[in-house]
Scaffold this active site. Structure first.
Site, PDB file in Angstrom:
ATOM      1  N   TYR A  43      -5.842   9.536  18.041  1.00  0.00           N
ATOM      2  CA  TYR A  43      -6.827   9.198  17.002  1.00  0.00           C
ATOM      3  C   TYR A  43      -7.799  10.344  16.727  1.00  0.00           C
ATOM      4  CZ  TYR A  43      -4.801   4.693  16.490  1.00  0.00           C
ATOM      5  OH  TYR A  43      -3.900   3.700  16.202  1.00  0.00           O
ATOM      6  N   HIS A  70      -7.309  -2.837   8.183  1.00  0.00           N
ATOM      7  CA  HIS A  70      -6.784  -2.278   9.427  1.00  0.00           C
ATOM      8  C   HIS A  70      -7.791  -1.371  10.137  1.00  0.00           C
ATOM      9  CE1 HIS A  70      -2.284  -2.978   8.122  1.00  0.00           C
ATOM     10  NE2 HIS A  70      -2.912  -4.084   8.441  1.00  0.00           N
ATOM     11  N   ASN A 122      -5.274   1.374   4.625  1.00  0.00           N
ATOM     12  CA  ASN A 122      -5.516   2.746   5.086  1.00  0.00           C
ATOM     13  C   ASN A 122      -6.787   2.817   5.911  1.00  0.00           C
ATOM     14  OD1 ASN A 122      -3.285   3.329   3.620  1.00  0.00           O
ATOM     15  ND2 ASN A 122      -4.387   4.256   1.901  1.00  0.00           N
ATOM     16  N   LEU A 151       6.175   4.738  -5.048  1.00  0.00           N
ATOM     17  CA  LEU A 151       7.077   5.854  -5.314  1.00  0.00           C
ATOM     18  C   LEU A 151       8.499   5.353  -5.562  1.00  0.00           C
ATOM     19  CD1 LEU A 151       7.027   8.933  -5.444  1.00  0.00           C
ATOM     20  CD2 LEU A 151       7.529   8.983  -2.997  1.00  0.00           C
ATOM     21  N   CYS A 192     -17.602  -0.629  19.911  1.00  0.00           N
ATOM     22  CA  CYS A 192     -17.972  -0.786  21.314  1.00  0.00           C
ATOM     23  C   CYS A 192     -17.463  -2.138  21.809  1.00  0.00           C
ATOM     24  CB  CYS A 192     -19.491  -0.703  21.490  1.00  0.00           C
ATOM     25  SG  CYS A 192     -19.960  -0.957  23.215  1.00  0.00           S
ATOM     26  N   GLY A 238       1.498   1.817  -3.206  1.00  0.00           N
ATOM     27  CA  GLY A 238       1.802   2.765  -2.137  1.00  0.00           C
ATOM     28  C   GLY A 238       1.948   2.144  -0.767  1.00  0.00           C
ATOM     29  N   ARG A 273      -6.036  12.401  14.140  1.00  0.00           N
ATOM     30  CA  ARG A 273      -6.010  11.740  12.832  1.00  0.00           C
ATOM     31  C   ARG A 273      -7.398  11.743  12.185  1.00  0.00           C
ATOM     32  NH1 ARG A 273      -1.346   8.125  11.506  1.00  0.00           N
ATOM     33  NH2 ARG A 273       0.200   9.633  12.145  1.00  0.00           N
TER      34      ARG A 273
HETATM   35  N1  APR Z   1       2.795   7.583  -4.510  1.00  0.00           N
HETATM   36  C1  APR Z   1       3.093   6.250  -4.367  1.00  0.00           C
HETATM   37  N2  APR Z   1       3.741   5.760  -3.286  1.00  0.00           N
HETATM   38  C2  APR Z   1       4.112   6.622  -2.324  1.00  0.00           C
HETATM   39  C3  APR Z   1       3.827   8.016  -2.395  1.00  0.00           C
HETATM   40  C4  APR Z   1       3.136   8.488  -3.555  1.00  0.00           C
HETATM   41  N3  APR Z   1       2.835   9.774  -3.724  1.00  0.00           N
HETATM   42  N4  APR Z   1       4.323   8.598  -1.273  1.00  0.00           N
HETATM   43  C5  APR Z   1       4.882   7.626  -0.537  1.00  0.00           C
HETATM   44  N5  APR Z   1       4.761   6.439  -1.159  1.00  0.00           N
HETATM   45  C6  APR Z   1       5.217   5.105  -0.728  1.00  0.00           C
HETATM   46  C7  APR Z   1       6.470   5.141   0.122  1.00  0.00           C
HETATM   47  O1  APR Z   1       7.624   5.092  -0.716  1.00  0.00           O
HETATM   48  C8  APR Z   1       6.321   3.888   0.984  1.00  0.00           C
HETATM   49  O2  APR Z   1       6.888   2.750   0.336  1.00  0.00           O
HETATM   50  O3  APR Z   1       4.209   4.590   0.108  1.00  0.00           O
HETATM   51  C9  APR Z   1       4.798   3.697   1.057  1.00  0.00           C
HETATM   52  C10 APR Z   1       4.201   4.004   2.421  1.00  0.00           C
HETATM   53  O4  APR Z   1       4.691   3.096   3.364  1.00  0.00           O
HETATM   54  P1  APR Z   1       4.280   3.139   4.905  1.00  0.00           P
HETATM   55  O5  APR Z   1       4.438   4.536   5.410  1.00  0.00           O
HETATM   56  O6  APR Z   1       5.073   2.067   5.584  1.00  0.00           O
HETATM   57  O7  APR Z   1       2.733   2.808   4.905  1.00  0.00           O
HETATM   58  P2  APR Z   1       1.992   1.411   4.746  1.00  0.00           P
HETATM   59  O8  APR Z   1       2.794   0.468   3.927  1.00  0.00           O
HETATM   60  O9  APR Z   1       0.605   1.693   4.347  1.00  0.00           O
HETATM   61  O10 APR Z   1       2.003   0.907   6.257  1.00  0.00           O
HETATM   62  C11 APR Z   1       1.376  -0.320   6.548  1.00  0.00           C
HETATM   63  O11 APR Z   1       1.697  -0.068   8.897  1.00  0.00           O
HETATM   64  O12 APR Z   1       1.745   1.503  10.598  1.00  0.00           O
HETATM   65  C12 APR Z   1       1.038   0.434  10.048  1.00  0.00           C
HETATM   66  O13 APR Z   1      -1.232  -0.106  10.188  1.00  0.00           O
HETATM   67  C13 APR Z   1      -0.334   0.845   9.641  1.00  0.00           C
HETATM   68  O14 APR Z   1      -1.591   0.359   7.643  1.00  0.00           O
HETATM   69  C14 APR Z   1      -0.311   0.738   8.132  1.00  0.00           C
HETATM   70  C15 APR Z   1       0.745  -0.313   7.892  1.00  0.00           C
END
Ligand code: APR
Length: 241
Positions: A56, A117, A96, A210, A125, A183, A59
């Site tokens: 962390y 999240h 996010n 995407l 704490c 996203g 990050r």
């Molecule tokens: N524009 C739009 N979408 C995009 C882009 C972009 N430039 N780049 C990537 N993506 C899309 C990908 O195609 C994918 O479907 O964003 C999505 C990201 O998916 P994940 O990596 O699974 O992220 P997320 O859905 O936020 O994950 C959910 O999982 O790991 C846990 O707690 C963590 O909050 C997170 C949760």
């Protein structure tokens, strides 16, 4: 689509990808050969707190180096302008843990970002329950500024823990005329289920991603492309329409 007043927006890692923050599942989700799921759990923290703190810390540093992109700015504009334009509300819920939506919004009367999240720039704490804005390292267990206990942990909802503010989010989904998912891969619940709750309650549902997400078939409408293009175009449509 009937007249839209109340909008709920859910964002995921894809909205911050073009700011330079890697998504979770696109790159295989590995960190120093650990699966992300193996460092983001209460069990991992109990087993090896320094490993989790290092993960962390890295990050957190990354978040401090990046800037909001056109998608964050467009959503902030919608949050600021929609209530006066429509008489309705916009709830922005993000999975996010970066602060890019918050920075794009700035200080704004009434508008806020719900971090279901948790947040990288916050420490929690476990002794006194206080939350403190945190930009430094958590290694070596610094004292909590509120109670002095060496009991700070990342203010992140780990796998197996309950996301924040779920009651408020479900109440807004029930009142939503439009639900927009941006996203996110649709792989992690409960967020992945919001589309069905909103649809069951009568909302129109739109995916901006995407590529088609795992839940894409649940949406009434989907637009695919980079968030920095699809999101400003959609916001413009909403504010002009
Ligand atoms: N524009 C739009 N979408 C995009 C882009 C972009 N430039 N780049 C990537 N993506 C899309 C990908 O195609 C994918 O479907 O964003 C999505 C990201 O998916 P994940 O990596 O699974 O992220 P997320 O859905 O936020 O994950 C959910 O999982 O790991 C846990 O707690 C963590 O909050 C997170 C949760």
């Amino acid at each position: 689509m009937e007249q839209v007043r109340n909008i709920v927006i859910l964002t995921g890692a894809g909205v911050s990808a073009e700011s330079g923050i890697g998504t979770f599942r696109d790159a295989g989700g590995l960190w120093e050969n650990h699966r992300v799921e193996d460092v983001a759990t209460p069990e991992a923290f109990a087993r090896d707190p320094d490993l989790v703190f290092r993960f962390y810390d890295m990050r957190r540093e990354q978040v401090l180096e990046v800037e909001p992109n056109a998608a964050h700015h467009a959503l902030a504009r919608l949050q600021r302008e929609w209530p006066a334009r429509s008489g309705g509300a916009v709830m922005l819920v993000t999975q996010n843990v970066d602060d890019l939506h918050d920075r794009a919004l700035g200080a704004s009367d009434g508008a806020e970002v719900i971090h279901m999240h948790g947040e990288h720039l916050s420490a929690w704490c476990t002794a006194c329950d206080a939350r403190t804005r945190w930009t430094a390292s958590l290694i070596d267990s610094p004292p909590c500024p509120s109670c002095g206990a060496p009991a700070l942990r990342p203010d992140i909802v780990w796998f197996g823990e309950m996301p924040y503010r779920m009651d408020e989010i479900f109440a807004a989904l029930e009142e939503a005329d439009l639900f927009v998912s941006i996203g996110t891969s649709g792989a992690v619940y409960p967020a992945a289920g919001f589309v069905r709750t909103a649809a069951d309650m009568g909302a129109h549902t739109l995916e901006l991603n995407l590529q088609p997400s795992q839940g894409t078939d649940w949406f009434d409408e989907a637009r695919h492309g980079p968030a920095t293009q699809t999101v400003p175009a959609w916001v413009e449509e909403m504010l002009q329409g």
